[in-house]
Design an enzyme around this catalytic site. Structure first.
Site, PDB file in Angstrom:
ATOM      1  N   SER A   1       0.823  -1.113  -0.083  1.00 16.45           N
ATOM      2  CA  SER A   1      -0.006   0.020  -0.099  1.00 16.45           C
ATOM      3  C   SER A   1       0.999   1.166  -0.015  1.00 16.45           C
ATOM      4  O   SER A   1       1.532   1.479   0.879  1.00 16.45           O
ATOM      5  CB  SER A   1      -0.872  -0.062   1.252  1.00 16.45           C
ATOM      6  OG  SER A   1      -1.741  -1.074   1.013  1.00 16.45           O
TER       7      SER A   1
ATOM      8  N   LYS B   1      -7.409   1.499  -2.471  1.00 16.63           N
ATOM      9  CA  LYS B   1      -6.981   0.881  -1.369  1.00 16.63           C
ATOM     10  C   LYS B   1      -7.010   2.049  -0.052  1.00 16.63           C
ATOM     11  O   LYS B   1      -7.360   1.827   1.156  1.00 16.63           O
ATOM     12  CB  LYS B   1      -5.628   0.477  -1.322  1.00 16.63           C
ATOM     13  CG  LYS B   1      -4.713   0.199   0.060  1.00 16.63           C
ATOM     14  CD  LYS B   1      -5.364  -1.085   0.753  1.00 16.63           C
ATOM     15  CE  LYS B   1      -4.663  -1.159   1.956  1.00 16.63           C
ATOM     16  NZ  LYS B   1      -4.314  -2.551   2.587  1.00 16.63           N
TER      17      LYS B   1
ATOM     18  N   LYS C   1       0.343   4.718   8.700  1.00 16.16           N
ATOM     19  CA  LYS C   1       0.981   5.000   7.442  1.00 16.16           C
ATOM     20  C   LYS C   1      -0.221   5.339   6.502  1.00 16.16           C
ATOM     21  O   LYS C   1       0.049   6.276   5.491  1.00 16.16           O
ATOM     22  CB  LYS C   1       1.962   4.210   6.792  1.00 16.16           C
ATOM     23  CG  LYS C   1       2.544   4.026   5.515  1.00 16.16           C
ATOM     24  CD  LYS C   1       2.733   2.924   4.552  1.00 16.16           C
ATOM     25  CE  LYS C   1       1.601   2.080   4.281  1.00 16.16           C
ATOM     26  NZ  LYS C   1       1.837   0.809   3.509  1.00 16.16           N
TER      27      LYS C   1
HETATM   28  P1  NA7 Z   1       5.125  -6.335   7.691  1.00  9.70           P
HETATM   29  O1  NA7 Z   1       5.035  -7.694   8.342  1.00  9.70           O
HETATM   30  O2  NA7 Z   1       5.507  -5.499   8.806  1.00  9.70           O
HETATM   31  O3  NA7 Z   1       5.987  -6.614   6.408  1.00  9.70           O
HETATM   32  C1  NA7 Z   1       6.854  -5.372   5.895  1.00  9.70           C
HETATM   33  C2  NA7 Z   1       7.629  -6.122   4.828  1.00  9.70           C
HETATM   34  O4  NA7 Z   1       8.291  -5.203   4.160  1.00  9.70           O
HETATM   35  C3  NA7 Z   1       8.825  -6.813   5.584  1.00  9.70           C
HETATM   36  O5  NA7 Z   1       8.922  -7.976   4.648  1.00  9.70           O
HETATM   37  C4  NA7 Z   1       9.837  -6.035   5.608  1.00  9.70           C
HETATM   38  O6  NA7 Z   1      11.097  -6.747   5.672  1.00  9.70           O
HETATM   39  C5  NA7 Z   1       9.714  -5.470   4.242  1.00  9.70           C
HETATM   40  N1  NA7 Z   1      10.724  -4.066   4.204  1.00  9.70           N
HETATM   41  C6  NA7 Z   1      10.359  -2.964   4.915  1.00  9.70           C
HETATM   42  N2  NA7 Z   1      11.002  -1.940   4.516  1.00  9.70           N
HETATM   43  C7  NA7 Z   1      11.882  -2.395   3.479  1.00  9.70           C
HETATM   44  C8  NA7 Z   1      13.086  -2.087   2.726  1.00  9.70           C
HETATM   45  N3  NA7 Z   1      13.301  -0.619   2.962  1.00  9.70           N
HETATM   46  N4  NA7 Z   1      13.458  -2.616   1.986  1.00  9.70           N
HETATM   47  C9  NA7 Z   1      13.055  -3.893   1.771  1.00  9.70           C
HETATM   48  N5  NA7 Z   1      12.150  -4.626   2.549  1.00  9.70           N
HETATM   49  C10 NA7 Z   1      11.253  -3.737   3.428  1.00  9.70           C
HETATM   50  O7  NA7 Z   1       3.838  -5.759   6.960  1.00  9.70           O
HETATM   51  P2  NA7 Z   1       2.623  -6.313   6.508  1.00  9.70           P
HETATM   52  O8  NA7 Z   1       3.047  -7.756   5.595  1.00  9.70           O
HETATM   53  O9  NA7 Z   1       1.400  -6.384   7.306  1.00  9.70           O
HETATM   54  O10 NA7 Z   1       2.434  -5.384   5.092  1.00  9.70           O
HETATM   55  C11 NA7 Z   1       2.999  -5.472   4.053  1.00  9.70           C
HETATM   56  C12 NA7 Z   1       2.532  -4.416   3.076  1.00  9.70           C
HETATM   57  O11 NA7 Z   1       1.156  -4.912   2.679  1.00  9.70           O
HETATM   58  C13 NA7 Z   1       2.412  -2.877   3.530  1.00  9.70           C
HETATM   59  O12 NA7 Z   1       2.249  -2.074   2.302  1.00  9.70           O
HETATM   60  C14 NA7 Z   1       0.793  -2.909   4.006  1.00  9.70           C
HETATM   61  O13 NA7 Z   1       0.156  -1.474   4.198  1.00  9.70           O
HETATM   62  C15 NA7 Z   1      -0.016  -3.926   3.269  1.00  9.70           C
HETATM   63  P3  NA7 Z   1      11.778  -7.144   7.153  1.00  9.70           P
HETATM   64  O14 NA7 Z   1      11.225  -8.533   7.306  1.00  9.70           O
HETATM   65  O15 NA7 Z   1      11.381  -6.100   8.130  1.00  9.70           O
HETATM   66  O16 NA7 Z   1      13.237  -7.062   6.875  1.00  9.70           O
END
Ligand code: NA7
Length: 294
Positions: A97, A171, A239
């Protein structure tokens, strides 16, 4: 359905069960996650583990991202070379999102490299992700949507709502309904409990009536049981609310209910340290606020 090679980037709370459903549907899935262990866990389900996002993307028919926000998506695409690694004719589907403006910007930059872009954020939480019943709101060109649709059907119900950015706009509207509804379910739950009622019986009695909803039944139960294990995190809800208010102000709109609930999520996340709690924890913020006032 034709078997596809899919790069899946971001195996957090939502991404992990979604990647599992793509594997179950028979696709070849190459996973990558910033915190490696979360992607590694999916190798037990048959996923291949990539060392970098670009490695996952090279050779994929479809690259799917579901990460925290627009900055993270742009970083993967343009700083960590996912766009460069993608083959011409491949499709990029962003299920995170992010703001409509960010989605349009990504679409334009990818089009210049010959890569199709679809913004396809979801609603339904981890429960919907596991059950493959997500509501999928897609924005992008029709032919691109039609190509991605059979894959997305393994995750839920994809509907094209318009051109690039339209999925993200839908969304945001969805999240306004979710956040405001959580806010009022918290108030109703507190009202029933404080008046000596039984919140479980209250929810049961309302089933099938005008006030019934998934949020009343699911998040209402989390509130009265005090179980805030995250399905959707409060930090992510905040967010979305920030993006809703920003989009509204760019359209010269004031959305008073969304603004009120944003103030309360801010207090939960920034003052109470509740960012990693389920978004139903807004109930906890309401209760503390009531105690402070009394
Ligand atoms: P989570 O469980 O907090 O997952 C967030 C994911 O995003 C997780 O895989 C993070 O990796 C990844 N992440 C966050 N910042 C980065 C950056 N800078 N680079 C690469 N990957 C990143 O949230 P949800 O699964 O509930 O939500 C995910 C999306 O779906 C979000 O947009 C919601 O609004 C809807 P990590 O594991 O922390 O290393």
């Amino acid at each position: 359905m034709t078997k596809q090679t899919i790069a899946f980037l971001g195996t957090g709370l939502m991404g992990a069960p979604m990647a599992r459903n793509l594997l179950k549907a028979g696709h070849d899935v190459v996973v990558w996650n910033r915190t490696r262990e979360k992607a590694e866990a999916l190798t037990a389900d048959g996923a291949l583990l990539a060392e970098s996002p670009a490695e996952a993307a090279s050779g994929a028919d479809l690259v799917i991202t579901i990460v925290s926000d627009g900055k993270a998506v742009a970083d993967l695409l343009f700083s960590q070379d996912v766009a460069k690694a993608m083959q011409k004719g491949a499709t990029f589907v962003d299920m995170s999102s992010i703001t409509p403006q960010e989605a349009r910007d990504h679409a334009e930059r990818l089009a210049a490299a010959g890569i199709d872009h679809l913004d396809a954020p979801v609603s339904g939480g981890t429960r919907g992700a596991e059950a493959a019943t997500l509501a999928i709101m897609a924005g992008g060109e029709e032919p691109c949507f039609e190509r991605a649709k059979p894959v997305l059907e393994a995750l839920g119900r994809p509907v094209r709502v318009g051109p690039s950015g339209a999925g993200q706009l839908a969304k945001l509207a969805n999240q306004a309904i979710v956040a405001v509804t959580i806010g009022v379910v918290a108030e109703a739950t507190l009202l029933v409990e404080s008046g000596g009622g039984d919140p479980a019986a209250f929810r049961d009695a309302l089933k099938g009536g005008f006030a019934d909803s998934t949020i009343l039944q699911l998040h209402g139960r989390r509130m009265s049981e005090g179980d805030f294990t995250p399905g959707g995190k409060s930090s992510i809800q905040l967010k979305d609310l920030n993006n809703i208010i920003a989009e509204a102000s760019s359209l010269n709109l004031a959305l008073p209910l969304s603004e009120a609930v944003r103030t309360r999520y801010r207090a939960l996340v920034e003052e109470m340290g509740g960012g990693d709690l389920d978004h139903a924890a807004l109930y906890r913020q309401l209760k503390e606020r009531e105690q402070d006032l009394s």
